[in-house]
Design a protein around this motif. Structure first.
Motif, mmCIF file in Angstrom:
data_model
loop_
_atom_site.group_PDB
_atom_site.id
_atom_site.type_symbol
_atom_site.label_atom_id
_atom_site.label_comp_id
_atom_site.label_asym_id
_atom_site.label_seq_id
_atom_site.Cartn_x
_atom_site.Cartn_y
_atom_site.Cartn_z
ATOM 1 N N GLU A 54 0.616 -1.090 -0.010
ATOM 2 C CA GLU A 54 0.106 0.025 -0.132
ATOM 3 C C GLU A 54 0.833 1.248 -0.074
ATOM 4 O OE1 GLU A 54 -3.614 1.949 2.761
ATOM 5 O OE2 GLU A 54 -2.766 -0.149 2.980
ATOM 6 N N ALA A 55 2.086 1.128 0.814
ATOM 7 C CA ALA A 55 2.880 2.278 0.778
ATOM 8 C C ALA A 55 3.981 1.953 -0.657
ATOM 9 C CB ALA A 55 3.806 2.414 1.786
ATOM 10 N N TRP A 56 3.158 2.402 -1.742
ATOM 11 C CA TRP A 56 3.855 1.932 -2.951
ATOM 12 C C TRP A 56 5.407 2.735 -3.447
ATOM 13 C CZ3 TRP A 56 4.336 6.252 -6.013
ATOM 14 C CH2 TRP A 56 3.806 7.427 -5.622
ATOM 15 N N PRO A 57 5.282 3.901 -3.028
ATOM 16 C CA PRO A 57 6.749 4.203 -3.109
ATOM 17 C C PRO A 57 7.870 3.615 -2.586
ATOM 18 C CG PRO A 57 5.244 6.137 -2.399
ATOM 19 C CD PRO A 57 4.797 4.920 -2.190
ATOM 20 N N LEU A 58 7.557 2.671 -1.415
ATOM 21 C CA LEU A 58 8.594 1.981 -0.868
ATOM 22 C C LEU A 58 8.881 0.923 -1.921
ATOM 23 C CD1 LEU A 58 7.618 2.134 2.689
ATOM 24 C CD2 LEU A 58 9.304 3.454 1.732
ATOM 25 N N ALA A 59 7.653 0.217 -2.243
ATOM 26 C CA ALA A 59 7.726 -1.016 -2.817
ATOM 27 C C ALA A 59 8.352 -0.678 -4.358
ATOM 28 C CB ALA A 59 6.270 -1.500 -3.221
ATOM 29 N N ARG A 60 8.273 0.661 -4.899
ATOM 30 C CA ARG A 60 8.548 0.737 -6.312
ATOM 31 C C ARG A 60 10.012 1.156 -6.101
ATOM 32 N NH1 ARG A 60 5.071 2.393 -10.654
ATOM 33 N NH2 ARG A 60 6.777 2.960 -11.609
ATOM 34 N N ALA A 61 10.359 1.672 -5.172
ATOM 35 C CA ALA A 61 11.826 2.229 -4.839
ATOM 36 C C ALA A 61 12.802 0.863 -4.413
ATOM 37 C CB ALA A 61 11.886 3.321 -4.098
ATOM 38 N N THR A 62 12.209 -0.094 -3.934
ATOM 39 C CA THR A 62 13.065 -1.292 -3.272
ATOM 40 C C THR A 62 13.771 -1.677 -4.504
ATOM 41 O OG1 THR A 62 11.304 -1.625 -1.727
ATOM 42 C CG2 THR A 62 13.194 -3.135 -2.205
ATOM 43 N N GLN A 63 13.377 -1.660 -5.895
ATOM 44 C CA GLN A 63 14.162 -2.236 -6.751
ATOM 45 C C GLN A 63 15.482 -1.451 -6.831
ATOM 46 O OE1 GLN A 63 12.788 -1.591 -10.814
ATOM 47 N NE2 GLN A 63 11.359 -0.110 -9.926
ATOM 48 N N LEU A 64 15.533 -0.326 -6.674
ATOM 49 C CA LEU A 64 16.797 0.481 -6.703
ATOM 50 C C LEU A 64 18.105 0.131 -5.741
ATOM 51 C CD1 LEU A 64 15.544 4.291 -7.087
ATOM 52 C CD2 LEU A 64 16.004 2.404 -9.027
ATOM 53 N N LEU A 65 17.636 -0.905 -4.782
ATOM 54 C CA LEU A 65 18.649 -1.274 -3.725
ATOM 55 C C LEU A 65 19.800 -2.215 -4.608
ATOM 56 C CD1 LEU A 65 16.931 -2.286 -0.721
ATOM 57 C CD2 LEU A 65 18.031 -0.222 -1.122
ATOM 58 N N GLU A 66 19.284 -2.852 -5.739
ATOM 59 C CA GLU A 66 20.270 -3.402 -6.549
ATOM 60 C C GLU A 66 21.504 -2.639 -7.207
ATOM 61 O OE1 GLU A 66 18.172 -5.764 -9.523
ATOM 62 O OE2 GLU A 66 16.807 -6.482 -7.990
ATOM 63 N N ILE A 67 21.035 -1.320 -7.309
ATOM 64 C CA ILE A 67 22.339 -0.465 -8.075
ATOM 65 C C ILE A 67 22.570 0.695 -6.884
ATOM 66 C CG2 ILE A 67 21.647 -0.880 -10.223
ATOM 67 C CD1 ILE A 67 20.124 1.729 -10.038
ATOM 68 N N ALA A 68 22.314 0.392 -5.656
ATOM 69 C CA ALA A 68 22.675 1.333 -4.630
ATOM 70 C C ALA A 68 24.211 1.505 -4.479
ATOM 71 C CB ALA A 68 21.988 0.917 -3.371
ATOM 72 N N LYS A 69 24.700 2.622 -4.122
ATOM 73 C CA LYS A 69 26.074 2.917 -3.596
ATOM 74 C C LYS A 69 25.786 3.500 -2.142
ATOM 75 C CE LYS A 69 28.270 3.804 -7.978
ATOM 76 N NZ LYS A 69 28.984 4.416 -8.663
ATOM 77 N N TYR A 70 26.945 3.763 -1.372
ATOM 78 C CA TYR A 70 26.971 4.282 -0.158
ATOM 79 C C TYR A 70 28.107 5.339 0.153
ATOM 80 C CZ TYR A 70 24.446 -0.397 0.390
ATOM 81 O OH TYR A 70 23.645 -1.255 0.288
ATOM 82 N N LEU A 71 27.629 6.239 1.197
ATOM 83 C CA LEU A 71 28.903 6.781 1.481
ATOM 84 C C LEU A 71 30.111 5.963 2.031
ATOM 85 C CD1 LEU A 71 26.966 9.796 3.393
ATOM 86 C CD2 LEU A 71 27.653 9.977 1.063
ATOM 87 N N PRO A 72 31.271 6.599 1.953
ATOM 88 C CA PRO A 72 32.562 5.654 2.553
ATOM 89 C C PRO A 72 32.318 5.460 4.198
ATOM 90 C CG PRO A 72 33.205 7.533 1.248
ATOM 91 C CD PRO A 72 31.876 7.683 1.334
ATOM 92 N N ASN A 73 32.499 4.392 4.545
ATOM 93 C CA ASN A 73 32.714 4.029 6.086
ATOM 94 C C ASN A 73 33.996 4.500 6.518
ATOM 95 O OD1 ASN A 73 29.956 3.037 5.923
ATOM 96 N ND2 ASN A 73 30.418 1.023 6.005
ATOM 97 N N GLU A 74 34.343 5.809 6.332
ATOM 98 C CA GLU A 74 35.492 6.391 6.759
ATOM 99 C C GLU A 74 35.245 7.524 7.675
ATOM 100 O OE1 GLU A 74 37.772 9.026 6.635
ATOM 101 O OE2 GLU A 74 39.692 7.462 6.854
ATOM 102 N N PRO A 75 36.007 7.553 8.883
ATOM 103 C CA PRO A 75 35.653 8.517 9.663
ATOM 104 C C PRO A 75 35.752 9.910 9.457
ATOM 105 C CG PRO A 75 36.754 6.859 10.714
ATOM 106 C CD PRO A 75 36.651 6.661 9.419
ATOM 107 N N GLN A 76 36.617 10.191 8.421
ATOM 108 C CA GLN A 76 36.798 11.571 8.200
ATOM 109 C C GLN A 76 35.921 11.873 6.816
ATOM 110 O OE1 GLN A 76 41.381 12.762 8.219
ATOM 111 N NE2 GLN A 76 41.142 10.812 7.215
ATOM 112 N N PHE A 77 34.984 11.096 6.357
ATOM 113 C CA PHE A 77 34.090 11.547 5.098
ATOM 114 C C PHE A 77 33.326 12.723 5.418
ATOM 115 C CE2 PHE A 77 30.791 11.439 2.440
ATOM 116 C CZ PHE A 77 31.224 11.762 1.094
ATOM 117 N N ALA A 78 32.905 12.990 6.770
ATOM 118 C CA ALA A 78 32.107 13.852 6.808
ATOM 119 C C ALA A 78 32.802 15.321 6.766
ATOM 120 C CB ALA A 78 31.475 13.946 8.321
ATOM 121 N N ASP A 79 34.136 15.411 6.979
ATOM 122 C CA ASP A 79 34.813 16.553 7.074
ATOM 123 C C ASP A 79 35.088 16.638 5.296
ATOM 124 O OD1 ASP A 79 35.224 17.148 9.715
ATOM 125 O OD2 ASP A 79 36.909 15.572 9.622
ATOM 126 N N LEU A 80 35.423 15.750 4.633
ATOM 127 C CA LEU A 80 35.607 15.881 3.172
ATOM 128 C C LEU A 80 34.265 16.196 2.332
ATOM 129 C CD1 LEU A 80 37.427 15.282 0.539
ATOM 130 C CD2 LEU A 80 36.676 12.999 0.429
#
Length: 459
Positions: A394-420
């Motif tokens: 019923e929350a169709w934006p979630l169902a539609r957007a879930t497919q994008l997880l297959e091409i998802a990228k992430y912020l670096p898990n590096e403590p200094q990235f917030a500064d960068l």
């Protein structure tokens, strides 16, 4: 001190660690011979109250399992709430708490901070526990575990996900001369690597040139994760996979700044975008229909587009005149992407009860509880089985957007990235205001990173 009671659960709040509040939430049967208090650190975050709330509910589930196993142990959850305004400030406050020996048993954090806790010895490595409890963790989307990974293993449990994209106004595209076939094909063309970042600029320019819309593309007006979508499209992952250190590639960085430079020069992104007001930006896109594209995240539909600006909240009605595309590839045939920014659960390295904490967080990650959070905050769930929940459908934006997880990228898990990231944002401001060229912006970022950050690799 204030005590709130609901059924068998009591909430006690008190000042702690410079304004943080502590809640003791108890559901332990009276006959238990040993009650273990487990403390969780959480922001006072109205956008995600069930991040901690689901852990409280999970205590009942864990206690039921312990009783069935014949154990005399029961758990109660203590919630310590931080007043931090954002996840960066919250992480820094939590690191200070751990540093003086006042850390909790478990905590909630933005994923990119997990390796800061790992490097300081404050986070428990979870690989063996994840393998030990497949009933809790076995069906979590595999891609989400990457957001909790440090160079030597996994240190967090994904709590939710999201997708960021380019929303677009189909009515403006029609008015600008694009036919229905072109408009309808945009999402699939993007996923196929056929529609490119520069074509987004071209589409936006045609809208500005041929309609009354003032803007082609709008983005957030302050520092934040969203800009990583553009940098990622041009190959900037910002982390060296072998060392985990920050990595800056001059050519890729210049290419990304070049996209912003072209967009401003074409009159598509306004030169003052970074000094605009959030409410004005949303109003220009959703209500005033004054921009072709809005680069932001899926939660904005449930938070603002539907309740505040009156866009159709049914799937058919929304997609009749609105839509979204993933982040296009930089060149034809390239890989599209989205940025997801999971919030995660972490476990303290020195908790006295690591197995109980991990099991508790496993129950908190239950599909039904996670869907409670997802549908009330417009965040993407962590398990494929949640797609079968009628509430999720019923929350169709979630169902539609879930497919994008297959091409998802992430912020670096590096403590200094917030500064960068703050340095990158300053450079974007320079490019959009015309003070810096793309090449100048890249050099500025490299100079600032080399002068202010440690162990940055420059290519």
């Amino acid at each position: 001190m204030t005590i709130f009671k609901t059924g068998t659960t009591a909430l006690v709040t008190a000042a702690l660690l410079g304004g943080a509040a502590t809640g003791i939430l108890t559901a332990a049967p009276a006959l238990a011979q040993e009650t273990v208090q487990l403390e969780i650190w959480s922001r006072q975050d109205v956008s995600g109250p069930l991040r901690a709330g689901n852990v409280v509910k999970a205590a009942d589930m864990l206690n039921a399992a312990l009783e069935e196993e014949g154990s005399d142990v029961r758990v109660e959850v203590v919630v310590r709430e931080s007043p931090a305004q954002g996840f960066d400030d919250d992480a820094l406050a939590l690191l200070r708490a751990f540093g003086i020996g006042e850390g909790p048993d478990m905590f909630i954090a933005a994923h990119e901070w997990i390796c800061a806790f790992q490097q300081d010895g404050f986070a428990l490595k979870l690989d063996d526990y994840i393998e030990k409890y497949p009933e809790h963790f076995g069906t979590i989307f595999p891609s989400l575990w990457d957001s909790t990974r440090c160079p030597d293993g996994i240190y967090g449990i994904p709590q939710d996900a999201e997708a960021r994209m380019f929303f677009y106004n189909k009515k403006l595209l029609r008015e600008a001369g694009f036919d229905e076939d072109f408009i309808t094909a945009m999402p699939e063309r993007t996923l196929a690597g056929d529609l490119t970042m520069d074509e987004v600029i071209d589409i936006a320019k045609q809208v500005v040139d041929n309609t009354d819309a003032e803007y082609g593309i709008l983005h957030r007006p302050n520092v934040g994760p969203d800009f990583s979508m553009v940098f990622g499209a041009y190959g900037n992952d910002f982390v060296d996979p072998e060392t985990g250190n920050l990595l800056i590639n001059r050519e890729d960085l210049t290419a990304a700044f070049g996209w912003f430079e072209r967009a401003v020069n074409e009159g598509v992104i306004p030169a003052n975008n970074t000094s605009m007001d959030w409410d004005a930006i949303r109003a220009d896109f959703y209500a005033n229909e004054n921009s072709a594209f809005w680069k932001y995240g899926i939660w904005d539909l449930g938070s603002y587009a539907f309740p505040t600006f009156g866009l159709p909240d049914d799937e058919e009605g929304f997609f009749a005149d609105w839509g979204w595309i993933a982040v296009p590839a930089a060149e034809k045939g390239g890989q599209p992407s989205t940025l997801t920014h999971p919030i995660i659960y972490g476990v303290a390295a020195d908790t006295e009860h690591p197995d109980l904490v991990v099991r508790l967080l496993g129950y908190a990650s239950d599909a039904e509880l996670n869907t409670d959070h997802a549908v009330t905050t417009t965040h993407i769930g962590i398990r494929p089985e949640q797609l079968e929940d009628p509430r999720y459908q019923e929350a169709w934006p979630l169902a539609r957007a879930t497919q994008l997880l297959e091409i998802a990228k992430y912020l670096p898990n590096e403590p200094q990235f917030a500064d960068l990231n703050r340095i990158l944002y300053t450079a974007i401001q320079g490019v959009e205001s015309g003070r810096l060229t793309a090449e100048d912006a890249a050099e500025f970022v490299i100079d600032e990173a080399e002068g202010n950050l440690d162990n940055v690799i420059i290519e």
